[in-house]
Structures are given as C-alpha cells and as structure tokens.
Enzyme design. Structure first.
Site, PDB file in Angstrom:
ATOM      1  N   VAL A 132       0.836  -1.202   0.000  1.00 12.53           N
ATOM      2  CA  VAL A 132       0.000   0.000   0.000  1.00 12.53           C
ATOM      3  C   VAL A 132       0.869   1.249   0.000  1.00 12.53           C
ATOM      4  CG1 VAL A 132      -1.736   1.308   1.293  1.00 12.53           C
ATOM      5  CG2 VAL A 132      -1.943  -1.174   1.091  1.00 12.53           C
TER       6      VAL A 132
ATOM      7  N   ALA B 175       2.787  -2.539   8.899  1.00  9.10           N
ATOM      8  CA  ALA B 175       2.092  -3.546   9.708  1.00  9.10           C
ATOM      9  C   ALA B 175       2.929  -4.811   9.793  1.00  9.10           C
ATOM     10  CB  ALA B 175       0.721  -3.874   9.118  1.00  9.10           C
TER      11      ALA B 175
ATOM     12  N   THR C  55       2.431  -8.439   9.177  1.00  7.12           N
ATOM     13  CA  THR C  55       1.403  -9.144   8.401  1.00  7.12           C
ATOM     14  C   THR C  55       1.626 -10.649   8.291  1.00  7.12           C
ATOM     15  OG1 THR C  55       2.601  -8.656   6.351  1.00  7.12           O
ATOM     16  CG2 THR C  55       0.883  -7.101   7.019  1.00  7.12           C
TER      17      THR C  55
ATOM     18  N   TYR D 278      -4.577   1.606   8.267  1.00  7.44           N
ATOM     19  CA  TYR D 278      -5.200   0.482   7.564  1.00  7.44           C
ATOM     20  C   TYR D 278      -5.330  -0.723   8.485  1.00  7.44           C
ATOM     21  CZ  TYR D 278      -3.964   3.496   3.700  1.00  7.44           C
ATOM     22  OH  TYR D 278      -3.835   4.592   2.885  1.00  7.44           O
TER      23      TYR D 278
ATOM     24  N   TYR E 269      -2.677 -12.337  14.922  1.00  7.62           N
ATOM     25  CA  TYR E 269      -2.619 -11.234  13.954  1.00  7.62           C
ATOM     26  C   TYR E 269      -3.885 -10.388  14.031  1.00  7.62           C
ATOM     27  CZ  TYR E 269      -3.109  -8.787   9.514  1.00  7.62           C
ATOM     28  OH  TYR E 269      -3.326  -7.820   8.565  1.00  7.62           O
TER      29      TYR E 269
END
Length: 289
Positions: free
Chosen positions: A12, A59, A61, A98, A124
């Site tokens: 992103v 993040a 992930t 996000y 997560y």
C-alpha cells in the site's frame, strides 16, 4: 502539505507514493528511521518531521508467524499505531490507518459492516484490533480503513505467488470456501487520495472506522481462476486448478470463511467508492505488462 507515510516498501505504501506526490511533500522513512516497534523513535520522528497528515501503511502481516511472535505483532500493529495517534493529536492533524477483515471471525453469513462486533481468530487479528482500539481511545481525527486480500505487482501476495505457481506446476489445489474481495493496493491508494482531497476541500465525512475493499466477492479459487485466465490470454502456461475446502489446507491460524466487508458507509459519508475486483485486477495487470 507534508505527509508522513510509514512502511516504506509495503504494497500500500508503494502505491501511495505513486499517487500522493501531487497533493503534498511525501516523507517516507525506512524502517531504520521509523520502526513501529520502537516507541521513542516514533515520537522523535513525528516531532522532528511535524507532518500535516500521518498515513500508517506499516504492519506486521505474517499471520501464521504471529502465533509464535505475539509480542512483535502487538508492538507493530497495536502499540505503534496508538503512539502515532497520540502524536497526531498533539499536532492537531489526522491519522489514516489500515486494518483488516481478520478482526472478524467470518461466521456471519452476510458482509460485515462497521457496527458488527469484532471477534478475531488469531494473534494477527487480535493485534490489528488492538491497534484500532488504541487509535480510537486517543479520540483524535482518524480514519481506520479495514481492507482485505491485498495484492499488487510487488512484495509478497497471492497474485504474484499464483502467477509463478500456475506457470511452474501442472496442477494446483486452491481453497474454495473462503470468500472475500481481492483488493488491489492501487485501489486502496486511489481511495486514500480521494479521502485526502475531500478533507482538504472541507468536504470530510465523519472520522472513524470504515470498510474499504473492492466491490464484489469471490473465493481464493475464483481469484486464482481469474489470474490463470489472464495468463492464458497472454498464451502463457497455466496449471489445472482444483477447488478444495479449507479443511484440506490446514494452517497454524484459522482464516475467516467470510471476509466480505460492506463498504456503503464510506460511500455515504465520504462519497468514495471502489471498482469491482475484476476491473481492479485488470488495471493492476495492465500496469504489470
């Protein structure tokens, strides 16, 4: 306008960097300069840069790895975003963050909307939910944008993995009972740009949590089929695809069977909508050619 974007090389973040240069000066520090696991480093960098907007595109992930690395997942996905929210509030600026469909357990039969109670299945999802809660608790100007099944032409994602395996293997078994919306990182970046433009024009909707995915839905099997059809259209080799249930593909962390997110609130409040996933996939692949 100075825009601070975290997650320099993420899917992103990369798409944001391609699109946001026209609306402001982009400051995109690497992880050595802005590591969301380093509390004091976050505070020092934000206070030094003094941005007009913060976009958190960083993040942790690794969904399965998070089960054995919970401290790192919570540091990056929960504690770091909370500190960014505190620093944004101190500067009087908005934070865009996000999040994920993994905050839900997937047991609902209809698409999830923003009023549905989260119930993550694994570490997560729990860490991402904790990040949402930390940002919300600060009570500053913020947008939490939940998305799903993110892919792009760079990084590690389902699109690139399938493109490789479909050309290497004679046959692939793909999960067909998990349903969601494959969402191109470019779609997320385009929508983020539209939100920023509305905010700058004085046309902002309510701050808070919103769902942002491509329109429509499919299974991982259906997504793989679409990727395969694009390869065949280019006369490239393509494996035979076989649909399988989730039970035939066990993973350390359970995945939501239903990852569909209702995005009508974002359209209603901010006037921002997304294309259907097939259209976005074609646009992504056109850029790859």
């Amino acid at each position: 306008m100075r825009i601070l974007i975290s997650g320099q090389h993420g899917q992103v973040s990369t798409e944001l960097q391609h699109r946001l240069g026209a609306v402001g000066e982009l400051i995109v520090p690497g992880r050595d300069q802005l590591n969301l696991a380093q509390r004091e480093q976050i505070r020092q960098q934000v206070r030094h840069i003094r941005p007009d907007l913060i976009i958190n595109a960083a993040a942790y992930t690794a969904v399965d790895q998070a089960e054995d690395d919970a401290a790192a997942a919570f540091a990056v996905n929960a504690e770091g975003p909370g500190i960014l929210a505190e620093e944004a509030l101190a500067l009087g600026i908005p934070l865009i963050h996000y999040s994920t469909d993994y905050v839900f357990d997937g047991s609902k039969t209809e698409p999830y909307d923003e009023t549905d109670a989260p119930h993550p299945l694994g570490v997560y999802g729990k860490s991402k939910l904790a990040g949402e809660q930390a940002i919300t608790a600060v009570n500053g100007q913020h947008l939490i944008l939940r998305t799903s099944w993110v892919y792009s032409t760079h990084g590690r994602n389902f699109l690139l993995t399938m493109q490789r395996l479909l050309q290497e293997k004679p046959e692939l078994r793909i999960v067909a009972d998990q349903i969601g919306a494959p969402t191109w990182a470019g779609t997320i970046a385009n929508s983020t740009l539209a939100l920023i433009e509305r905010w700058k024009a004085g046309q902002a909707g309510a701050w808070g949590t919103y769902h942002l995915t491509a329109q429509g839905h499919t299974s991982w099997f259906g997504f793989a089929q679409a990727i395969g059809e694009a390869l065949q259209a280019q006369e490239k080799p393509c494996a035979r695809l076989l649909p399988i249930p989730t039970s035939d593909y066990p993973t350390p962390t359970a995945r939501p069977l239903n990852s569909r997110l209702d995005c009508t609130r974002l359209q209603r409040e901010w006037g921002v909508s997304q294309p259907d996933w097939q259209t976005a996939l074609r646009e992504c692949l056109a850029g790859q050619a």
